[in-house]
Design an enzyme around this catalytic site. Sequence first.
Site, short mmCIF file in Angstrom:
data_model
loop_
_atom_site.label_atom_id
_atom_site.label_comp_id
_atom_site.label_asym_id
_atom_site.label_seq_id
_atom_site.Cartn_x
_atom_site.Cartn_y
_atom_site.Cartn_z
N HIS A 95 25.95 49.13 45.76
CA HIS A 95 26.38 49.86 44.56
C HIS A 95 27.42 50.89 44.97
O HIS A 95 27.24 51.61 45.95
CB HIS A 95 25.18 50.55 43.92
CG HIS A 95 25.54 51.48 42.81
ND1 HIS A 95 26.33 51.09 41.74
CD2 HIS A 95 25.23 52.79 42.58
CE1 HIS A 95 26.48 52.12 40.93
NE2 HIS A 95 25.85 53.15 41.41
N HIS A 97 30.88 53.53 43.26
CA HIS A 97 31.64 54.00 42.11
C HIS A 97 33.13 53.84 42.43
O HIS A 97 33.93 54.74 42.16
CB HIS A 97 31.33 55.47 41.82
CG HIS A 97 29.93 55.69 41.30
ND1 HIS A 97 29.49 56.93 40.89
CD2 HIS A 97 28.89 54.86 41.12
CE1 HIS A 97 28.23 56.83 40.50
NE2 HIS A 97 27.84 55.59 40.63
N ASP A 120 37.92 32.65 43.08
CA ASP A 120 37.23 32.30 44.33
C ASP A 120 35.84 32.91 44.39
O ASP A 120 34.97 32.37 45.08
CB ASP A 120 38.03 32.81 45.55
CG ASP A 120 39.18 31.88 45.90
OD1 ASP A 120 39.12 30.69 45.55
OD2 ASP A 120 40.14 32.37 46.54
N HIS A 169 29.12 53.34 34.06
CA HIS A 169 28.56 53.72 35.35
C HIS A 169 29.40 53.13 36.48
O HIS A 169 30.28 53.82 37.00
CB HIS A 169 27.09 53.28 35.39
CG HIS A 169 26.35 53.72 36.62
ND1 HIS A 169 25.00 53.64 36.74
CD2 HIS A 169 26.80 54.23 37.79
CE1 HIS A 169 24.62 54.09 37.91
NE2 HIS A 169 25.71 54.45 38.55
N TYR A 227 22.38 32.33 41.85
CA TYR A 227 21.80 32.93 40.64
C TYR A 227 22.13 32.04 39.47
O TYR A 227 23.29 31.90 39.11
CB TYR A 227 22.34 34.34 40.36
CG TYR A 227 21.67 34.91 39.14
CD1 TYR A 227 22.21 34.72 37.87
CD2 TYR A 227 20.46 35.57 39.25
CE1 TYR A 227 21.57 35.19 36.75
CE2 TYR A 227 19.81 36.05 38.13
CZ TYR A 227 20.36 35.86 36.90
OH TYR A 227 19.72 36.31 35.78
#
Length: 232
Positions: A95, A97, A120, A169, A227
């Site tokens: 994660h 920013h 890609d 966020h 996924y």
Amino acid sequence: MLLQTLREEVLDANLELVRRGLVLYTFGNVSGISRADGVIVIKPSGVPYDEMRPEHLVLTDLVGKVVEGTLRPSSDLPTHLVLYEAMPDIGGVAHTHSDYATAWAQARRPVPCFGTTHADSFPGPVPVTDSLSDDEVAGEYEKNTGHAIVRALQDNKGAYSSGILVANHGPFTWGPDALAAAQNAAVLESIARMAYLTLAIDETAKPIGKSLHDKHFLRKHGVNAYYGQKRD
Ligand SMILES: [Zn+2]
């Protein structure tokens, strides 16, 4: 000290965020998981990157209980936990920013795919979550951030993605291990920047065609998607 190798891998992945210019100060975090041991290794909260050593990393179980370490884990740990549970094949979560990916997240706009660099790594536009409700923010905020990510991936028709933008966020990315998750954060920042520049040059620029997109994505990920890899 438990899981020395995984500690070193996760430390290196956290430092990759620094090497790629994706984080300021103590912002950002990377974790890795040993599913065999039922343990997650994550960056400690608030420790400067240049002082971080393997022993500073925090080991928790899969519900976030600290199993080794004296420092507090990153406050984003509950988001990581939700992602590990929802995507059984991933081995790392990152994660940041970083500027451009966060700018798209703040605009609450998916990153359109204008070229093969993007194709890609992502099967379509990089999705963005819905905004969290006031109740979700007031409640288990970090956990609810994870749930918002999972919902957005499901809404995205299960298309494999190695990252997402959390509305207002910033980006979360993942991969087979912690370093891959950090590298995907760098790739996402790069394609977010390229998309911004493309629109600055030509605000009417059109996304890449499906055949070229699929050609690039599937030749890298057609077999290894992890996924919701089914594409119809
Ligand atoms: Zn954040």
